[in-house]
Write a protein that holds these residues in place. Structure first.
Motif, PDB file in Angstrom:
ATOM      1  N   PRO A 199     -13.989  45.143  43.836  1.00 32.77           N
ATOM      2  CA  PRO A 199     -14.741  46.376  43.732  1.00 32.77           C
ATOM      3  C   PRO A 199     -15.487  46.786  44.712  1.00 32.77           C
ATOM      4  O   PRO A 199     -16.075  46.021  45.735  1.00 32.77           O
ATOM      5  N   ALA A 200     -15.661  47.899  44.897  1.00 35.06           N
ATOM      6  CA  ALA A 200     -16.393  48.772  46.092  1.00 35.06           C
ATOM      7  C   ALA A 200     -17.733  48.173  46.160  1.00 35.06           C
ATOM      8  O   ALA A 200     -18.451  47.959  47.271  1.00 35.06           O
ATOM      9  N   GLN A 201     -18.387  48.037  44.924  1.00 34.03           N
ATOM     10  CA  GLN A 201     -19.654  47.219  44.973  1.00 34.03           C
ATOM     11  C   GLN A 201     -19.862  46.117  45.854  1.00 34.03           C
ATOM     12  O   GLN A 201     -20.848  45.855  46.539  1.00 34.03           O
ATOM     13  N   HIS A 202     -19.015  45.165  45.684  1.00 32.52           N
ATOM     14  CA  HIS A 202     -18.854  43.989  46.414  1.00 32.52           C
ATOM     15  C   HIS A 202     -18.558  44.057  47.863  1.00 32.52           C
ATOM     16  O   HIS A 202     -19.358  43.370  48.821  1.00 32.52           O
ATOM     17  N   ARG A 203     -17.939  44.983  48.270  1.00 37.70           N
ATOM     18  CA  ARG A 203     -17.683  45.415  49.894  1.00 37.70           C
ATOM     19  C   ARG A 203     -19.070  45.617  50.480  1.00 37.70           C
ATOM     20  O   ARG A 203     -19.219  45.520  51.367  1.00 37.70           O
ATOM     21  N   LYS A 204     -19.740  46.560  49.661  1.00 36.58           N
ATOM     22  CA  LYS A 204     -20.923  47.252  49.990  1.00 36.58           C
ATOM     23  C   LYS A 204     -21.908  45.767  50.174  1.00 36.58           C
ATOM     24  O   LYS A 204     -22.855  45.887  51.019  1.00 36.58           O
ATOM     25  N   LEU A 205     -21.964  45.058  49.333  1.00 35.33           N
ATOM     26  CA  LEU A 205     -22.647  43.797  49.358  1.00 35.33           C
ATOM     27  C   LEU A 205     -22.585  42.980  50.507  1.00 35.33           C
ATOM     28  O   LEU A 205     -23.582  42.868  51.370  1.00 35.33           O
ATOM     29  N   PHE A 206     -21.358  42.903  50.731  1.00 36.77           N
ATOM     30  CA  PHE A 206     -20.826  42.108  51.839  1.00 36.77           C
ATOM     31  C   PHE A 206     -21.234  42.840  53.348  1.00 36.77           C
ATOM     32  O   PHE A 206     -21.787  42.162  54.287  1.00 36.77           O
ATOM     33  N   ALA A 207     -21.129  43.967  53.350  1.00 37.10           N
ATOM     34  CA  ALA A 207     -21.540  44.702  54.543  1.00 37.10           C
ATOM     35  C   ALA A 207     -23.054  44.714  54.723  1.00 37.10           C
ATOM     36  O   ALA A 207     -23.441  44.655  55.942  1.00 37.10           O
ATOM     37  N   LYS A 208     -23.702  44.919  53.651  1.00 33.07           N
ATOM     38  CA  LYS A 208     -25.216  44.809  53.848  1.00 33.07           C
ATOM     39  C   LYS A 208     -25.768  43.519  54.430  1.00 33.07           C
ATOM     40  O   LYS A 208     -26.432  43.246  54.920  1.00 33.07           O
ATOM     41  N   ILE A 209     -25.066  42.310  53.773  1.00 33.95           N
ATOM     42  CA  ILE A 209     -25.459  41.106  54.272  1.00 33.95           C
ATOM     43  C   ILE A 209     -24.756  40.931  55.640  1.00 33.95           C
ATOM     44  O   ILE A 209     -25.682  39.964  56.469  1.00 33.95           O
ATOM     45  N   GLU A 210     -23.835  41.386  56.235  1.00 36.66           N
ATOM     46  CA  GLU A 210     -23.443  41.420  57.734  1.00 36.66           C
ATOM     47  C   GLU A 210     -24.586  42.011  58.580  1.00 36.66           C
ATOM     48  O   GLU A 210     -24.939  41.825  59.526  1.00 36.66           O
ATOM     49  N   TYR A 211     -24.998  43.429  58.014  1.00 36.32           N
ATOM     50  CA  TYR A 211     -25.986  43.991  58.545  1.00 36.32           C
ATOM     51  C   TYR A 211     -27.271  43.305  58.653  1.00 36.32           C
ATOM     52  O   TYR A 211     -27.813  43.120  59.897  1.00 36.32           O
ATOM     53  N   ASP A 212     -27.752  42.593  57.620  1.00 37.50           N
ATOM     54  CA  ASP A 212     -28.822  41.626  57.681  1.00 37.50           C
ATOM     55  C   ASP A 212     -28.842  40.340  58.582  1.00 37.50           C
ATOM     56  O   ASP A 212     -29.722  40.079  59.049  1.00 37.50           O
ATOM     57  N   PHE A 213     -27.539  40.031  58.594  1.00 34.89           N
ATOM     58  CA  PHE A 213     -27.155  38.803  59.603  1.00 34.89           C
ATOM     59  C   PHE A 213     -27.416  39.268  61.044  1.00 34.89           C
ATOM     60  O   PHE A 213     -27.978  38.612  61.805  1.00 34.89           O
ATOM     61  N   TYR A 235     -17.820  31.535  61.843  1.00 35.83           N
ATOM     62  CA  TYR A 235     -17.260  31.397  60.493  1.00 35.83           C
ATOM     63  C   TYR A 235     -17.895  32.508  59.400  1.00 35.83           C
ATOM     64  O   TYR A 235     -17.245  33.247  58.794  1.00 35.83           O
ATOM     65  N   PHE A 236     -19.196  32.483  59.327  1.00 35.29           N
ATOM     66  CA  PHE A 236     -20.023  33.234  58.609  1.00 35.29           C
ATOM     67  C   PHE A 236     -19.699  34.704  58.773  1.00 35.29           C
ATOM     68  O   PHE A 236     -19.284  35.444  57.567  1.00 35.29           O
ATOM     69  N   HIS A 237     -19.640  35.095  59.832  1.00 36.55           N
ATOM     70  CA  HIS A 237     -19.350  36.472  60.296  1.00 36.55           C
ATOM     71  C   HIS A 237     -18.048  37.062  59.844  1.00 36.55           C
ATOM     72  O   HIS A 237     -17.627  37.958  59.337  1.00 36.55           O
ATOM     73  N   TRP A 238     -16.896  36.153  60.271  1.00 36.21           N
ATOM     74  CA  TRP A 238     -15.532  36.286  59.798  1.00 36.21           C
ATOM     75  C   TRP A 238     -15.083  36.513  58.248  1.00 36.21           C
ATOM     76  O   TRP A 238     -14.427  37.142  57.960  1.00 36.21           O
ATOM     77  N   TYR A 239     -15.713  35.525  57.683  1.00 42.60           N
ATOM     78  CA  TYR A 239     -15.581  35.507  56.118  1.00 42.60           C
ATOM     79  C   TYR A 239     -16.256  36.707  55.878  1.00 42.60           C
ATOM     80  O   TYR A 239     -15.621  37.176  54.688  1.00 42.60           O
ATOM     81  N   LEU A 240     -17.431  37.349  56.143  1.00 38.79           N
ATOM     82  CA  LEU A 240     -17.978  38.495  55.706  1.00 38.79           C
ATOM     83  C   LEU A 240     -16.881  39.484  55.926  1.00 38.79           C
ATOM     84  O   LEU A 240     -16.610  40.488  55.204  1.00 38.79           O
ATOM     85  N   MET A 241     -16.499  39.564  57.292  1.00 40.23           N
ATOM     86  CA  MET A 241     -15.472  40.717  57.657  1.00 40.23           C
ATOM     87  C   MET A 241     -14.222  40.841  56.760  1.00 40.23           C
ATOM     88  O   MET A 241     -13.826  41.876  56.211  1.00 40.23           O
ATOM     89  N   VAL A 242     -13.700  39.600  56.357  1.00 40.16           N
ATOM     90  CA  VAL A 242     -12.539  39.590  55.649  1.00 40.16           C
ATOM     91  C   VAL A 242     -12.876  40.275  54.069  1.00 40.16           C
ATOM     92  O   VAL A 242     -12.076  41.015  53.500  1.00 40.16           O
ATOM     93  N   GLU A 243     -14.005  39.946  53.690  1.00 45.25           N
ATOM     94  CA  GLU A 243     -14.536  40.654  52.395  1.00 45.25           C
ATOM     95  C   GLU A 243     -14.598  42.021  52.327  1.00 45.25           C
ATOM     96  O   GLU A 243     -14.419  42.868  51.613  1.00 45.25           O
ATOM     97  N   CYS A 244     -15.245  42.428  53.727  1.00 46.60           N
ATOM     98  CA  CYS A 244     -15.338  43.805  53.755  1.00 46.60           C
ATOM     99  C   CYS A 244     -14.144  44.626  53.782  1.00 46.60           C
ATOM    100  O   CYS A 244     -14.239  45.825  53.406  1.00 46.60           O
TER     101      CYS A 244
END
Length: 314
Positions: free
Chosen positions: A216-230, A199-208
């Protein structure tokens, strides 16, 4: 403007963005004077009388969206030590603190550790957009750490949303930081559980993938970085590489299903019956690899269900 108009001339309105968004300076000064002469030692043994108890109970029953006025903030601050026994009072107390006052903020952080254990929904409120003090947010995350996976799953969607409130907007050239207590906590817990991780992965994907004006693009970058760290954290766990393969296979499955859905919907001139026949034809095509899914794949919408194949005729 005519020079003779004097004070009766044209009025010029100036927009001040701080009006309405910051405390009234007079109230701030009043609060500093009221609280400045009080010390923790003096307040520690204070107990409210019947009238103050009623007022405090009324404040405790306010919904999360309710703002406290100056008098209510002063009352909560005055009896803060007494209120540490009431789990409902913590979110009200945090609202009553003047976090710009270093002495007051320091006292408040020390008091957090003495508070009785709060509910998860109160911890969630402390992670919202109105509370940006790092110590307060860390306290809320510590409470979440006592939740099991099932309880955490109930709030996971809201917690992923709360990630965007962890980092202040920065310059467009800067990479968003994920070195926050909430991000680390969610990554660590999601990496230990396939259910949470799914669920964490797919919630992040939806946000990305959210390109709406409210994201905003800044939030998409943030979620992408969190997915990368995950993904990096998954690699450190015994089952992590297998989990990554599962998530990748899920993405491939969704991509094929989405493509079929898009191709079917584009046939705008077809009737529902014809579109259904077209969809069945695409699903049955062996090159789409949907007839037999081996090994079975956890359904992204509910990983407790395993997909072994698709029945085109149904």
């Amino acid at each position: 403007e005519d020079e003779n108009d004097g004070f009766g001339g044209r009025l010029v309105k100036i927009y001040d963005p701080e009006v309405g968004s910051r405390d009234n300076p007079a109230e701030t000064k009043h609060r500093r004077l009221v609280r400045g002469h009080r010390t923790g030692v003096m307040d520690r043994d204070l107990r409210p009388n019947a009238r103050f108890r009623d007022e405090l109970n009324n404040i405790m029953n306010y919904p999360p969206t309710h703002s406290l006025n100056g008098e209510e903030k002063d009352l909560v601050w005055k009896f803060r030590h007494h209120l540490t026994k009431d789990k409902r009072a913590l979110t009200k107390f945090v609202k009553a603190v003047n976090w710009q006052d270093q002495s007051e903020a320091r006292q408040s952080v020390q008091l957090l550790s003495k508070w009785t254990e709060i509910d998860v929904d109160d911890a969630l409120e402390l992670l919202g957009p109105n509370f940006d003090n790092s110590a307060v947010r860390a306290f809320a995350v510590e409470r979440l750490g006592k939740s099991d996976d099932d309880e955490l799953l109930l709030y996971l969607l809201q917690l992923v949303q709360a990630l965007k409130f962890e980092v202040k907007p920065s310059d467009g050239n800067k990479e968003p930081s994920t070195n926050t207590s909430l991000a680390h906590f969610l990554i660590e817990r999601a990496a230990r559980s396939l259910m949470l991780g799914n669920y964490f992965h797919w919630y992040l994907m939806v946000e990305c993938d959210d390109k709406s004006p409210g994201q905003p693009a800044q939030h998409r970058k943030l979620f992408a970085k969190i997915e990368y760290d995950f993904m990096l954290e998954l690699d450190k766990t015994p089952e992590g590489k297998e989990t990554r393969r599962t998530l990748r296979r899920q993405a491939e499955f969704i991509a094929v299903i989405s493509k079929i859905s898009l191709q079917t919907s584009l046939k705008s001139g077809l009737t529902i019956v014809k579109k259904t026949e077209k969809a069945k034809h695409f699903l049955a095509d062996p090159k789409n690899e949907l007839l037999d899914i081996s090994p079975p794949l956890p359904l992204p919408l509910d990983p407790s269900i395993m997909i072994s194949g698709v029945c085109p005729e149904e």
